[in-house]
Design an enzyme around this catalytic site. Structure first.
Site, PDB file in Angstrom:
ATOM      1  N   HIS A  67      41.124  53.059  41.647  1.00  0.00           N
ATOM      2  CA  HIS A  67      41.819  51.838  42.062  1.00  0.00           C
ATOM      3  C   HIS A  67      41.744  50.566  40.786  1.00  0.00           C
ATOM      4  O   HIS A  67      40.929  50.272  40.717  1.00  0.00           O
ATOM      5  CB  HIS A  67      40.754  51.515  42.978  1.00  0.00           C
ATOM      6  CG  HIS A  67      41.296  50.827  43.957  1.00  0.00           C
ATOM      7  ND1 HIS A  67      40.996  50.431  45.494  1.00  0.00           N
ATOM      8  CD2 HIS A  67      42.058  49.715  43.588  1.00  0.00           C
ATOM      9  CE1 HIS A  67      41.722  49.160  45.825  1.00  0.00           C
ATOM     10  NE2 HIS A  67      42.525  48.975  44.623  1.00  0.00           N
ATOM     11  N   ASN A 101      51.443  49.122  43.858  1.00  0.00           N
ATOM     12  CA  ASN A 101      51.613  47.830  45.042  1.00  0.00           C
ATOM     13  C   ASN A 101      52.273  47.159  44.026  1.00  0.00           C
ATOM     14  O   ASN A 101      52.557  45.971  43.247  1.00  0.00           O
ATOM     15  CB  ASN A 101      51.239  47.329  45.781  1.00  0.00           C
ATOM     16  CG  ASN A 101      49.533  47.207  45.012  1.00  0.00           C
ATOM     17  OD1 ASN A 101      48.859  47.733  44.141  1.00  0.00           O
ATOM     18  ND2 ASN A 101      48.771  45.509  45.716  1.00  0.00           N
ATOM     19  N   ASP A 312      38.942  47.999  41.371  1.00  0.00           N
ATOM     20  CA  ASP A 312      39.931  47.422  41.705  1.00  0.00           C
ATOM     21  C   ASP A 312      40.756  46.540  40.312  1.00  0.00           C
ATOM     22  O   ASP A 312      41.078  44.884  40.714  1.00  0.00           O
ATOM     23  CB  ASP A 312      39.528  46.538  42.873  1.00  0.00           C
ATOM     24  CG  ASP A 312      41.202  45.665  43.816  1.00  0.00           C
ATOM     25  OD1 ASP A 312      42.077  46.365  43.501  1.00  0.00           O
ATOM     26  OD2 ASP A 312      40.666  45.148  44.792  1.00  0.00           O
TER      27      ASP A 312
END
Ligand SMILES: [Zn+2]
Length: 431
Positions: A67, A101, A312
């Site tokens: 991620h 994204n 992340d």
């Protein structure tokens, strides 16, 4: 490139063995060829052979991050594939999965292929795109997952947005499972978090900020677990942040539902109190929670309820962060800080070292179906040399990432990635 890398008297920790022993490890070309006491005898340093000996050093399998946000295409001022993979290599990662994204969203074969080609040309660590679940991440129409997988996508996710429509989520789980693609959910009921700046609790009340309640994560995880059980599909929860989600995942695993989960370093280390000074570096999504959540996340990681650690990594520039909290973008950088920050939990006794290593190597590689980095004879040479004793102060200005958004700038840590080797190539540090 050297013909051989010879690590002398390193502590090898590989939970896949399991191995935890002081041995020599010899890498020739792209393979580990010898592991054992004295395995490096007979090798002399030369321009073709590097002999690496460092008192007390560890040699670990290369890390896997499932991620990360590398911002390419569209956000190259914050990060691009090249800088993101340099940061990953510096942090000890050999496999990085990048979230879709971007601008445009990675919902097409073209974007996936572009990312794969760029990374391949760099000859550094490996990049694996994660494609969108829905076209434009709009939560409506499913992407062409077979095409995306053929182009190199290893999973699908609408990360940054939640798939809130139950029918779309059901179809996504069914469709993805026919190709054995994991569906990674960013669990957030947007109707419950509209306008939220931070975790909903005593601090948000004191600061007068709109809160993101835990239940917005929990309701989505609960529903998705029911859907995953109903359709018999694999399901992965991104960045778990609440004690409630941990409980749901634990119960689901006990009942045999094929669920996996990840947690970020910052959710293991910080609470909502970090927002008391309106520090935009601490604005993340999902938000930093309360001490009881942190405690639940740590226990769940230690006992395997939460399978893996994911950074992340979310780079942002000053335009996104040097603004008031309400106008700032959520996220913090993580690739280069992950290991030194989490080694603190190992020293405190909150996390066994072997579990930390598994959560950074075997467990994440299994979630997305990658070959697990291992240290044994014949394995692909993906290793990280760590000096666990080195104490230093984090200086964000010296990181390889293009961005500086971290609240850990200036933090004192112990433990440094000295060298990262991917397929036998030194991709960070100097041999
Ligand atoms: Zn997310």
């Amino acid at each position: 490139m050297k013909d051989a890398l010879v690590f002398r008297r390193v502590r090898v920790v590989d939970p896949a063995g399991p191995v935890d022993d002081v041995v020599d490890v010899v890498v020739e070309r792209d393979r580990v060829v010898r592991v054992g006491r004295g395995a490096g005898d007979g090798y002399a340093a030369s321009d073709r052979v590097a002999v690496i000996e460092r008192e007390g050093a560890w040699l670990l399998p290369g890390f896997v991050d499932i991620h990360a946000h590398l911002r390419e295409p569209g956000g190259e001022g914050k990060e691009d594939v090249a800088s993101g993979l340099r940061a990953a290599a510096a942090g000890g990662f050999v496999d990085v999965c990048c979230m879709p994204n971007t601008l445009p969203v990675n919902d097409s074969r073209g974007v996936t292929e572009m990312l794969v080609a760029k990374a391949r040309a760099l000859q550094t660590v490996r990049l694996h795109p994660i494609a969108a679940i829905t076209v434009g991440q709009r939560g409506e129409q499913l992407t062409e997952m077979a095409d995306l997988q053929a182009a190199g996508a290893v999973a699908v996710s609408d990360d940054g947005r939640c798939v809130t429509n139950s029918q779309v989520m059901r179809r996504a789980l069914e469709y993805a499972s026919t190709f054995d693609l994991p569906v990674i959910q960013h669990a957030e009921d947007h109707a419950l978090t509209d306008g939220a700046q931070m975790h909903e609790g005593a601090i948000s009340t004191r600061l007068g900020l709109r809160g993101w309640p835990r239940v917005a994560e929990d309701v989505i995880v609960a529903r998705d677990l029911l859907l995953a059980e109903y359709v018999g599909a694999r399901y992965h929860v991104a960045h778990v942040s609440t004690a409630g989600a941990v409980r749901l995942i634990r119960d689901a695993k006990a009942r045999g539902i094929p669920v996996t989960a990840e947690v970020t370093p910052h959710h293991l280390l910080l609470t909502h109190e970090a927002l008391l000074g309106y520090d935009t570096a601490c604005k993340v999504n999902p938000p930093l929670r309360e001490p009881e959540d942190v405690e639940a996340l740590r226990r769940a990681l230690a006992d395997g309820t939460i399978d893996c650690i994911a950074t992340d990594h979310a780079p942002h520039g000053v335009l996104d962060k040097q603004v008031e909290l309400s106008a700032s973008s959520p996220g913090m950088i993580g690739l280069e800080l992950c290991l030194p920050l989490l080694l603190g939990l190992v020293r405190e006794g909150a996390l066994p070292l072997s579990r930390l290593v598994d959560a950074l190597t075997g467990a994440p590689s299994k979630v997305v179906g990658l070959e697990r980095p291992r240290i044994r004879e014949g394995a692909r040479a993906d290793v990280v040399l760590v000096d666990p004793l080195d104490r230093y102060t984090i200086d964000a200005a010296r990181l390889k990432t293009k961005s500086r958004n971290t609240p850990f700038d200036g933090a004192h840590v112990q433990g440094r990635v000295m060298l990262t080797v991917c397929e036998g190539r030194v991709v960070a540090g100097e041999a």
